[in-house]
Design a protein around this motif. Structure first.
Motif, PDB file in Angstrom:
ATOM      1  N   TRP A 144       0.837  -1.196   0.000  1.00 64.83           N
ATOM      2  CA  TRP A 144       0.000   0.000   0.000  1.00 64.83           C
ATOM      3  C   TRP A 144       0.873   1.248   0.000  1.00 64.83           C
ATOM      4  CZ3 TRP A 144      -4.227  -1.230   4.209  1.00 64.83           C
ATOM      5  CH2 TRP A 144      -4.944  -2.370   3.816  1.00 64.83           C
ATOM      6  N   GLU A 145       0.332   2.328  -0.564  1.00 63.76           N
ATOM      7  CA  GLU A 145       1.024   3.621  -0.575  1.00 63.76           C
ATOM      8  C   GLU A 145       0.133   4.664   0.096  1.00 63.76           C
ATOM      9  OE1 GLU A 145       2.650   4.957  -4.371  1.00 63.76           O
ATOM     10  OE2 GLU A 145       2.241   2.932  -5.111  1.00 63.76           O
ATOM     11  N   GLU A 146       0.739   5.457   0.936  1.00 63.88           N
ATOM     12  CA  GLU A 146      -0.015   6.527   1.586  1.00 63.88           C
ATOM     13  C   GLU A 146      -0.403   7.579   0.551  1.00 63.88           C
ATOM     14  OE1 GLU A 146       0.333   9.645   5.326  1.00 63.88           O
ATOM     15  OE2 GLU A 146       1.957   8.244   4.945  1.00 63.88           O
ATOM     16  N   VAL A 147      -1.636   8.047   0.630  1.00 66.61           N
ATOM     17  CA  VAL A 147      -2.128   9.091  -0.270  1.00 66.61           C
ATOM     18  C   VAL A 147      -1.679  10.443   0.274  1.00 66.61           C
ATOM     19  CG1 VAL A 147      -4.196  10.197  -1.211  1.00 66.61           C
ATOM     20  CG2 VAL A 147      -4.122   7.701  -0.953  1.00 66.61           C
ATOM     21  N   LEU A 148      -1.130  11.262  -0.597  1.00 71.02           N
ATOM     22  CA  LEU A 148      -0.744  12.621  -0.215  1.00 71.02           C
ATOM     23  C   LEU A 148      -1.813  13.590  -0.688  1.00 71.02           C
ATOM     24  CD1 LEU A 148       3.055  12.533  -1.146  1.00 71.02           C
ATOM     25  CD2 LEU A 148       1.979  12.030   1.061  1.00 71.02           C
ATOM     26  N   PHE A 149      -2.064  14.616   0.093  1.00 73.46           N
ATOM     27  CA  PHE A 149      -3.047  15.639  -0.227  1.00 73.46           C
ATOM     28  C   PHE A 149      -2.293  16.920  -0.542  1.00 73.46           C
ATOM     29  CE2 PHE A 149      -5.115  12.498   2.351  1.00 73.46           C
ATOM     30  CZ  PHE A 149      -6.366  12.342   1.771  1.00 73.46           C
ATOM     31  N   ASN A 150      -2.389  17.360  -1.795  1.00 76.77           N
ATOM     32  CA  ASN A 150      -1.619  18.523  -2.259  1.00 76.77           C
ATOM     33  C   ASN A 150      -0.139  18.338  -1.942  1.00 76.77           C
ATOM     34  OD1 ASN A 150      -3.918  19.907  -3.236  1.00 76.77           O
ATOM     35  ND2 ASN A 150      -4.371  20.658  -1.182  1.00 76.77           N
ATOM     36  N   GLY A 151       0.333  17.099  -2.140  1.00 71.91           N
ATOM     37  CA  GLY A 151       1.736  16.804  -1.927  1.00 71.91           C
ATOM     38  C   GLY A 151       2.153  16.676  -0.475  1.00 71.91           C
ATOM     39  N   ARG A 152       1.177  16.702   0.421  1.00 73.68           N
ATOM     40  CA  ARG A 152       1.503  16.660   1.857  1.00 73.68           C
ATOM     41  C   ARG A 152       0.860  15.462   2.533  1.00 73.68           C
ATOM     42  NH1 ARG A 152      -0.121  22.170   4.397  1.00 73.68           N
ATOM     43  NH2 ARG A 152       0.502  20.981   6.217  1.00 73.68           N
ATOM     44  N   GLN A 153       1.547  14.941   3.515  1.00 67.34           N
ATOM     45  CA  GLN A 153       1.037  13.857   4.328  1.00 67.34           C
ATOM     46  C   GLN A 153       0.052  14.442   5.348  1.00 67.34           C
ATOM     47  OE1 GLN A 153       3.776  12.289   7.304  1.00 67.34           O
ATOM     48  NE2 GLN A 153       3.293  10.228   6.562  1.00 67.34           N
ATOM     49  N   ILE A 154      -1.088  13.766   5.501  1.00 65.94           N
ATOM     50  CA  ILE A 154      -2.064  14.206   6.500  1.00 65.94           C
ATOM     51  C   ILE A 154      -2.409  13.017   7.380  1.00 65.94           C
ATOM     52  CG2 ILE A 154      -4.405  15.045   6.904  1.00 65.94           C
ATOM     53  CD1 ILE A 154      -4.231  16.658   4.394  1.00 65.94           C
ATOM     54  N   TRP A 155      -2.344  13.208   8.663  1.00 62.64           N
ATOM     55  CA  TRP A 155      -2.750  12.188   9.615  1.00 62.64           C
ATOM     56  C   TRP A 155      -4.104  12.584  10.185  1.00 62.64           C
ATOM     57  CZ3 TRP A 155       2.461  11.836  12.692  1.00 62.64           C
ATOM     58  CH2 TRP A 155       3.412  11.209  11.898  1.00 62.64           C
ATOM     59  N   PHE A 156      -4.969  11.613  10.294  1.00 62.58           N
ATOM     60  CA  PHE A 156      -6.303  11.840  10.827  1.00 62.58           C
ATOM     61  C   PHE A 156      -6.380  11.272  12.232  1.00 62.58           C
ATOM     62  CE2 PHE A 156      -6.596  11.698   6.245  1.00 62.58           C
ATOM     63  CZ  PHE A 156      -7.349  12.820   5.965  1.00 62.58           C
ATOM     64  N   SER A 157      -7.246  11.853  13.045  1.00 68.88           N
ATOM     65  CA  SER A 157      -7.396  11.440  14.443  1.00 68.88           C
ATOM     66  C   SER A 157      -8.814  10.968  14.711  1.00 68.88           C
ATOM     67  CB  SER A 157      -7.090  12.624  15.372  1.00 68.88           C
ATOM     68  OG  SER A 157      -5.774  13.075  15.172  1.00 68.88           O
ATOM     69  N   SER A 158      -8.998  10.314  15.833  1.00 67.32           N
ATOM     70  CA  SER A 158     -10.334   9.918  16.275  1.00 67.32           C
ATOM     71  C   SER A 158     -11.244  11.130  16.251  1.00 67.32           C
ATOM     72  CB  SER A 158     -10.279   9.365  17.704  1.00 67.32           C
ATOM     73  OG  SER A 158      -9.461   8.232  17.756  1.00 67.32           O
ATOM     74  N   GLY A 159     -12.454  10.937  15.759  1.00 63.05           N
ATOM     75  CA  GLY A 159     -13.415  12.029  15.711  1.00 63.05           C
ATOM     76  C   GLY A 159     -13.412  12.796  14.404  1.00 63.05           C
ATOM     77  N   ASP A 160     -12.345  12.676  13.597  1.00 64.82           N
ATOM     78  CA  ASP A 160     -12.353  13.304  12.280  1.00 64.82           C
ATOM     79  C   ASP A 160     -13.417  12.640  11.422  1.00 64.82           C
ATOM     80  OD1 ASP A 160     -10.296  14.989  13.006  1.00 64.82           O
ATOM     81  OD2 ASP A 160      -8.737  13.921  11.906  1.00 64.82           O
ATOM     82  N   LEU A 161     -13.898  13.348  10.428  1.00 64.47           N
ATOM     83  CA  LEU A 161     -14.973  12.820   9.592  1.00 64.47           C
ATOM     84  C   LEU A 161     -14.453  12.324   8.249  1.00 64.47           C
ATOM     85  CD1 LEU A 161     -17.729  15.544  10.123  1.00 64.47           C
ATOM     86  CD2 LEU A 161     -17.441  13.383  11.330  1.00 64.47           C
ATOM     87  N   VAL A 162     -15.068  11.249   7.791  1.00 67.33           N
ATOM     88  CA  VAL A 162     -14.836  10.722   6.450  1.00 67.33           C
ATOM     89  C   VAL A 162     -16.151  10.887   5.705  1.00 67.33           C
ATOM     90  CG1 VAL A 162     -14.276   8.676   5.090  1.00 67.33           C
ATOM     91  CG2 VAL A 162     -13.142   9.060   7.303  1.00 67.33           C
ATOM     92  N   VAL A 163     -16.102  11.530   4.550  1.00 62.17           N
ATOM     93  CA  VAL A 163     -17.324  11.794   3.777  1.00 62.17           C
ATOM     94  C   VAL A 163     -17.234  11.074   2.445  1.00 62.17           C
ATOM     95  CG1 VAL A 163     -18.759  13.578   2.710  1.00 62.17           C
ATOM     96  CG2 VAL A 163     -17.519  14.074   4.835  1.00 62.17           C
ATOM     97  N   ARG A 164     -18.276  10.299   2.158  1.00 62.60           N
ATOM     98  CA  ARG A 164     -18.392   9.658   0.853  1.00 62.60           C
ATOM     99  C   ARG A 164     -19.548  10.323   0.130  1.00 62.60           C
ATOM    100  NH1 ARG A 164     -18.810   3.367   0.332  1.00 62.60           N
ATOM    101  NH2 ARG A 164     -16.625   3.605   0.856  1.00 62.60           N
ATOM    102  N   LYS A 165     -19.230  10.910  -1.028  1.00 60.42           N
ATOM    103  CA  LYS A 165     -20.273  11.589  -1.810  1.00 60.42           C
ATOM    104  C   LYS A 165     -21.231  10.554  -2.308  1.00 60.42           C
ATOM    105  CE  LYS A 165     -16.957  14.171  -4.174  1.00 60.42           C
ATOM    106  NZ  LYS A 165     -16.578  15.079  -5.228  1.00 60.42           N
TER     107      LYS A 165
END
Length: 106
Positions: A85-106
């Protein structure tokens, strides 16, 4: 533009025309209402920009064992083996998510 946003924008213009109030409390409530409506417009614009609707799936990331555990988004590369697996970068940056963050599926 979204008709709800147009209606709320028109309502704000109407509210902003009022300049005289009987009490300071009434003025504060009036300003608070304007702020709430502007916030609602911002939320609607964000949803419209990203195609989020009332039917979109929104999940909160679960609690983890400790505050040191975080989540990442990974591209599986057609493999069930996490080593591939490869980590997805957002605008070339690594982002770590924490408990309570939201995941949205359109």
């Amino acid at each position: 533009m979204n008709p709800a946003i147009l209606k709320l924008t028109s309502y704000i213009q109407e509210l902003e025309e009022k300049t005289e109030f009987d009490t300071l409390e009434e003025k504060a409530e009036h300003i608070g209402l304007i702020i709430q409506i502007k916030d609602a417009i911002g939320q609607l614009e964000l949803c419209e920009k990203h195609g989020i609707t009332g039917g979109s799936l929104v999940n909160e990331l679960p609690e983890t064992c400790t505050i040191h555990h975080q989540f990442v988004v990974a591209h599986q590369n057609e493999s069930t083996n996490p080593e591939n697996w490869e980590e997805v970068l957002f605008n070339g940056r690594q982002i770590w998510f924490s408990s309570g963050d939201l995941v949205v599926r359109k």
